[in-house]
Write an enzyme that holds these catalytic residues in place. Structure first.
Site, short mmCIF file in Angstrom:
data_model
loop_
_atom_site.label_atom_id
_atom_site.label_comp_id
_atom_site.label_asym_id
_atom_site.label_seq_id
_atom_site.Cartn_x
_atom_site.Cartn_y
_atom_site.Cartn_z
N CYS A 43 0.83 -1.21 0.00
CA CYS A 43 0.00 0.00 0.00
C CYS A 43 0.86 1.26 0.00
O CYS A 43 0.67 2.15 -0.82
CB CYS A 43 -0.93 -0.02 1.22
N CYS A 48 -1.41 1.66 -3.20
CA CYS A 48 -2.40 2.74 -3.03
C CYS A 48 -1.80 4.14 -2.99
O CYS A 48 -2.26 5.05 -3.69
CB CYS A 48 -3.17 2.56 -1.72
N LYS A 51 0.29 5.33 -6.13
CA LYS A 51 -0.69 5.36 -7.24
C LYS A 51 -1.60 6.57 -7.13
O LYS A 51 -1.82 7.29 -8.09
CB LYS A 51 -1.51 4.08 -7.22
N TYR A 178 -8.69 -3.49 -12.08
CA TYR A 178 -8.66 -2.09 -11.65
C TYR A 178 -7.26 -1.49 -11.75
O TYR A 178 -7.11 -0.31 -12.10
CB TYR A 178 -9.28 -1.91 -10.26
N GLU A 182 -6.59 1.80 -13.91
CA GLU A 182 -6.10 3.02 -13.21
C GLU A 182 -4.82 3.53 -13.87
O GLU A 182 -4.68 4.72 -14.13
CB GLU A 182 -5.85 2.70 -11.74
N HIS A 476 -28.25 20.68 -2.92
CA HIS A 476 -28.36 21.22 -4.28
C HIS A 476 -27.49 22.46 -4.44
O HIS A 476 -27.40 23.26 -3.52
CB HIS A 476 -29.82 21.57 -4.54
N GLU A 481 -26.69 14.55 -5.37
CA GLU A 481 -28.09 14.64 -4.94
C GLU A 481 -28.95 13.59 -5.64
O GLU A 481 -30.03 13.23 -5.17
CB GLU A 481 -28.65 16.05 -5.15
C1 LIG Z 1 -0.81 -0.91 -7.77
C2 LIG Z 1 -1.69 -1.23 -6.59
C3 LIG Z 1 -2.68 -0.34 -6.22
C4 LIG Z 1 -3.49 -0.60 -5.13
N1 LIG Z 1 -4.46 0.30 -4.81
C5 LIG Z 1 -5.26 0.07 -3.74
C6 LIG Z 1 -6.25 1.02 -3.37
O1 LIG Z 1 -6.42 2.05 -4.01
N2 LIG Z 1 -7.00 0.76 -2.27
C7 LIG Z 1 -6.83 -0.38 -1.53
O2 LIG Z 1 -7.53 -0.55 -0.53
N3 LIG Z 1 -5.91 -1.32 -1.88
C8 LIG Z 1 -5.13 -1.11 -2.97
N4 LIG Z 1 -4.18 -2.03 -3.31
C9 LIG Z 1 -4.10 -3.30 -2.54
C10 LIG Z 1 -3.36 -3.12 -1.22
O3 LIG Z 1 -2.10 -2.52 -1.45
C11 LIG Z 1 -3.20 -4.46 -0.54
O4 LIG Z 1 -4.47 -5.06 -0.40
C12 LIG Z 1 -2.57 -4.35 0.84
O5 LIG Z 1 -1.33 -3.71 0.80
C13 LIG Z 1 -2.42 -5.74 1.47
O6 LIG Z 1 -1.77 -5.64 2.71
P1 LIG Z 1 -1.01 -6.90 3.31
O7 LIG Z 1 -0.65 -6.52 4.71
O8 LIG Z 1 -1.80 -8.13 3.11
O9 LIG Z 1 0.29 -7.09 2.43
P2 LIG Z 1 1.42 -6.06 1.92
O10 LIG Z 1 1.01 -4.65 2.11
O11 LIG Z 1 1.72 -6.51 0.56
O12 LIG Z 1 2.63 -6.34 2.90
C14 LIG Z 1 3.32 -7.56 2.90
C15 LIG Z 1 4.74 -7.30 3.36
O13 LIG Z 1 5.37 -8.53 3.65
C16 LIG Z 1 6.72 -8.47 3.23
N5 LIG Z 1 7.18 -9.85 3.05
C17 LIG Z 1 6.81 -10.74 2.11
N6 LIG Z 1 7.38 -11.94 2.33
C18 LIG Z 1 8.15 -11.80 3.44
C19 LIG Z 1 8.97 -12.68 4.18
N7 LIG Z 1 9.10 -13.97 3.84
N8 LIG Z 1 9.63 -12.20 5.26
C20 LIG Z 1 9.51 -10.89 5.63
N9 LIG Z 1 8.72 -10.03 4.98
C21 LIG Z 1 8.03 -10.47 3.90
C22 LIG Z 1 6.66 -7.67 1.94
O14 LIG Z 1 7.91 -7.08 1.64
C23 LIG Z 1 5.60 -6.62 2.30
O15 LIG Z 1 6.18 -5.45 2.83
C24 LIG Z 1 -3.32 -1.80 -4.38
C25 LIG Z 1 -2.33 -2.71 -4.75
C26 LIG Z 1 -1.52 -2.43 -5.85
C27 LIG Z 1 -0.47 -3.42 -6.24
#
Ligand SMILES: Cc1cc2nc3c(=O)[nH]c(=O)nc-3n(C[C@H](O)[C@H](O)[C@H](O)COP(=O)(O)OP(=O)(O)OC[C@H]3O[C@@H](n4cnc5c(N)ncnc54)[C@H](O)[C@@H]3O)c2cc1C
Length: 493
Positions: A43, A48, A51, A178, A182, A476, A481
Site C-alpha cells: 500500500c 495505493c 498510485k 482495476y 487506473e 443542491h 443529490e
Molecule cells: C498498484 C496497486 C494499487 C493498489 N491500490 C489500492 C487502493 O487504491 N486501495 C486499496 O484498498 N488497496 C489497494 N491495493 C491493494 C493493497 O495494497 C493491498 O491489499 C494491501 O497492501 C495488502 O496488505 P497486506 O498486509 O496483506 O500485504 P502487503 O502490504 O503486501 O505487505 C506484505 C509485506 O510482507 C513483506 N514480506 C513478504 N514476504 C516476506 C517474508 N518472507 N519475510 C519478511 N517479509 C516479507 C513484503 O515485503 C511486504 O512489505 C493496491 C495494490 C496495488 C499493487
C-alpha cells in the site's frame, strides 16, 4: 508451559502486519515483526499511496483545460516526470519512517530480514537466526505476475512504474482489472500514448455491468486505445522485430497480414525467448486483433499471486489453496492452531482497509479474549480511473440472481464538465430489493466517486431502505443529490 521468545511474531510489515503488531503490543504482548523489504508494504511503497499521488498528478491536465473554459488564461504547461518522481519517493521515504517509528513506539522488535516458518512455533530469519513465538501471524501480501508467454520478462509490472527513469511516449497495458485501468488513465493523463489490451469482453470484471460500460466508453473518449477480446500472440524486443517499418501502429509493421487462405501471407517466426534483452526496453507486440507495432514499454497488469513460495508452509503443516493462498477459517486461523494469516496472502478481499481490519480482528480474538470475525460484507471500494468508480454491495447481475430487484439509475452530463464543453457523463445506480426495499448495491461513476461511496457505504451497510434514502433532503446543486432523487425505477430485474 513452553517459554517463547515472543507472544506474537508477525511476518510482513505491510498494512495488515503492522496494524496487528501494534494492536497486539498495546495489550502488553511481547511482539516481533520481520520485514524483508520496506516497512509499509504494498500500500505505502508500491500500491495505493504512490498510485493515488500519480492519479492526482494526472488529473491536472483536465483541470487546466477546464479552467480555460471558465475564463482563466494561462500558457500551456508540460508535466515533468523527474521532479514529480523524486518528490514522490521522498514522500514514500517519509511514510516508511512513520510506520517504523509507530512500531518502535509500540515496543515491537523490528527485524529487517526475510522470515520463514521452521515449525508451528519457530521462525527462521535470514542469516540463520531463529526465534520462537506462541503465535505466528503471516501477513506477507502478494506480488504482480506476468502472463506465461515468451519474453514476458521484457514487460514491466505495476511495481516498476514508480521507478521509471523517464516517462515513456507510448505504452501497452495488458489487463482489464482495476490496476490496469487506473494506470491506463494515469499515464494517459500525464500525456503518454496508451494502448490497452484485455482478453475479456469488458474491463473491470466483477463490477456492475453498466458502470463498467460507462468507464470503458469514457476511457476511450479520453484517448485510451482500448481493445477488448485481445491477446498478445508475439512479444519481442523492438530490435528483433520482424522486417518492415516498426512503430507505425499499422499492420505494415508485421511485414504482411498473416491468415489462412491469404496467398500473400508472410509467416512470421514465433518469438523465441530473448536471453539478452533486458526488461523495460522498447518492445514489439503482435496481437490477436491484427495490430503489430512497437511500444516504449509493455506493462503487465495481469493479476497478483500470494507471496507463499519458500515460506516454509509445508514444513509447518499450513494448508494452501490452488493459487498458493493460505487457507484460513473465519478467525484467520490456519490449519496449524498457533499460526494465523491475514491480508492479501489469504486472497479474501485484496484491499488495504480489509487487511487492517483482519489484523485488528486477529488481536481481538487472540490477545483480547474476544473472538471476532473480520466482516467481509458490504465493503465499499473505489477504482481511481477518470472518472472514478465507487461501489458497495451487490451488482445488478449478482442481486437479480438472488431475489427480485428494482433498478434506479440515471446518467447525465454534470454541470461543471458540461459548462467546460466536456462530454463526460456520470452514472448513479441503486439496486433495491423489491421485497424488503433495502438498498442492496450502490454504484457511482463520477469524479470523486471514491469519496461519495465512502458516505453512501454507511447507509448501505446500515441496511437503509430506498425510502429512507429518499427521506434525506437533497444537497443542491451537487451531482450526488441524485442518490436521493431517483423517484422511479427504470426497470425491475
Ligand atoms: C498498484 C496497486 C494499487 C493498489 N491500490 C489500492 C487502493 O487504491 N486501495 C486499496 O484498498 N488497496 C489497494 N491495493 C491493494 C493493497 O495494497 C493491498 O491489499 C494491501 O497492501 C495488502 O496488505 P497486506 O498486509 O496483506 O500485504 P502487503 O502490504 O503486501 O505487505 C506484505 C509485506 O510482507 C513483506 N514480506 C513478504 N514476504 C516476506 C517474508 N518472507 N519475510 C519478511 N517479509 C516479507 C513484503 O515485503 C511486504 O512489505 C493496491 C495494490 C496495488 C499493487
Amino acid at each position: 508451559m513452553a517459554d517463547f521468545d515472543y507472544d506474537l511474531f508477525v511476518i510482513g510489515g505491510g498494512s495488515g502486519g503492522v496494524r496487528a503488531a501494534r494492536t497486539a503490543a498495546a495489550t502488553g504482548a511481547k511482539v516481533g515483526l520481520a520485514e524483508e523489504s520496506r516497512m509499509g508494504g504494498t500500500c505505502v511503497i508500491r500500491g495505493c499511496v504512490p498510485k493515488k499521488l500519480m492519479v492526482f498528478a494526472s488529473t491536472y491536465r483536465d483541470t487546466f483545460a477546464d479552467a480555460r473554459s471558465y475564463g482563466w488564461d494561462f500558457p500551456d504547461g508540460t508535466f515533468r516526470w523527474a521532479p514529480f518522481r523524486d518528490k514522490l519517493h521522498a514522500e514514500l521515504d517519509r511514510l516508511e519512517e512513520v510506520y517504523r517509528s509507530l512500531l518502535d513506539k509500540s515496543g515491537v522488535d523490528i527485524h529487517d530480514a526475510r522470515a520463514s516458518l521452521a515449525d508451528p512455533h519457530t521462525v527462521r530469519l535470514d542469516g540463520g537466526r531463529t526465534v520462537t513465538a506462541k503465535h505466528i501471524l503471516i501477513a506477507v501480501g502478494g506480488h504482480p505476475v506476468r502472463p506465461e508467454i515468451a519474453n514476458a520478462h521484457l514487460g514491466l509490472v505495476s511495481d516498476d512504474i514508480f521507478q521509471l527513469d523517464a516517462l515513456p511516449k507510448s505504452v501497452l497495458i495488458v489487463g482489464g482489472g482495476y490496476i490496469a485501468c487506473e494506470f491506463a488513465c494515469i499515464l494517459s493523463g500525464l500525456g503518454v500514448e496508451v494502448t490497452q489490451h484485455y482478453r475479456g469482453a469488458q474491463i473491470l470484471r466483477g463490477f456492475d455491468d453498466e458502470a463498467r460500460g460507462l468507464i470503458s466508453e469514457m476511457m476511450q473518449a479520453r484517448g485510451i486505445d482500448l481493445h477488448l477480446g485481445t491477446n498478445i500472440v508475439d512479444l519481442r524486443p523492438a530490435s528483433e522485430a520482424p522486417e518492415g517499418p516498426v512503430g507505425t501502429g499499422s499492420d505494415a509493421a508485421m511485414g504482411a497480414p498473416v491468415g489462412v487462405g491469404d496467398a500473400t501471407a508472410t509467416v512470421v517466426e514465433p518469438a523465441r525467448p530473448s536471453a539478452t534483452a533486458r526488461p523495460g526496453g522498447p518492445v514489439w507486440v503482435k496481437a490477436t486483433n491484427g495490430s503489430a507495432r512497437s511500444f516504449d514499454h509493455v506493462i503487465f497488469a495481469t493479476g497478483r499471486a500470494p507471496n507463499t513460495s519458500g515460506l516454509g508452509l509445508e514444513e509447518a503443516g499450513v494448508t494452501t489453496g490452488r493459487r498458493g493462498e493460505i487457507l484460513v477459517d473465519d478467525y484467520s486461523q490456519t490449519s496449524v492452531p498457533s499460526i494465523y494469516a491475514i491480508g492479501d496472502v489469504t486472497d479474501r478481499i485484496q484491499l488495504t482497509p480489509v487487511a487492517i481490519r483482519e489484523g485488528m480482528a486477529f488481536t481481538e480474538t487472540v490477545f483480547k479474549g474476544n473472538p471476532t470475525k473480520p466482516d467481509h460484507a458490504l465493503v465499499p471500494s473505489a477504482v481511481f480511473t477518470q472518472p472514478e468508480l465507487g461501489t458497495v454491495g451487490l451488482t445488478e447481475e449478482e442481486a437479480r440472481d438472488q431475489e427480485p430487484v428494482d433498478i434506479y439509475c440515471t446518467s447525465f452530463r454534470p454541470m461543471q464538465q458540461a459548462f467546460a464543453g466536456r462530454q463526460d457523463r456520470v452514472l448513479f445506480k441503486l439496486v433495491v430489493s423489491k421485497d424488503s426495499r433495502r438498498v442492496l448495491g450502490c454504484h457511482i461513476v463520477a469524479d470523486h466517486a471514491g469519496e461519495m461511496i465512502q458516505l453512501a457505504g454507511i447507509a448501505v451497510k446500515a441496511g437503509l431502505t430506498k425510502e429512507q434514502f429518499d427521506a434525506t433532503c437533497a444537497v443542491h446543486p451537487t451531482v450526488a443529490e441524485e442518490l436521493v432523487t431517483m423517484a422511479v425505477p427504470i426497470r425491475s430485474a
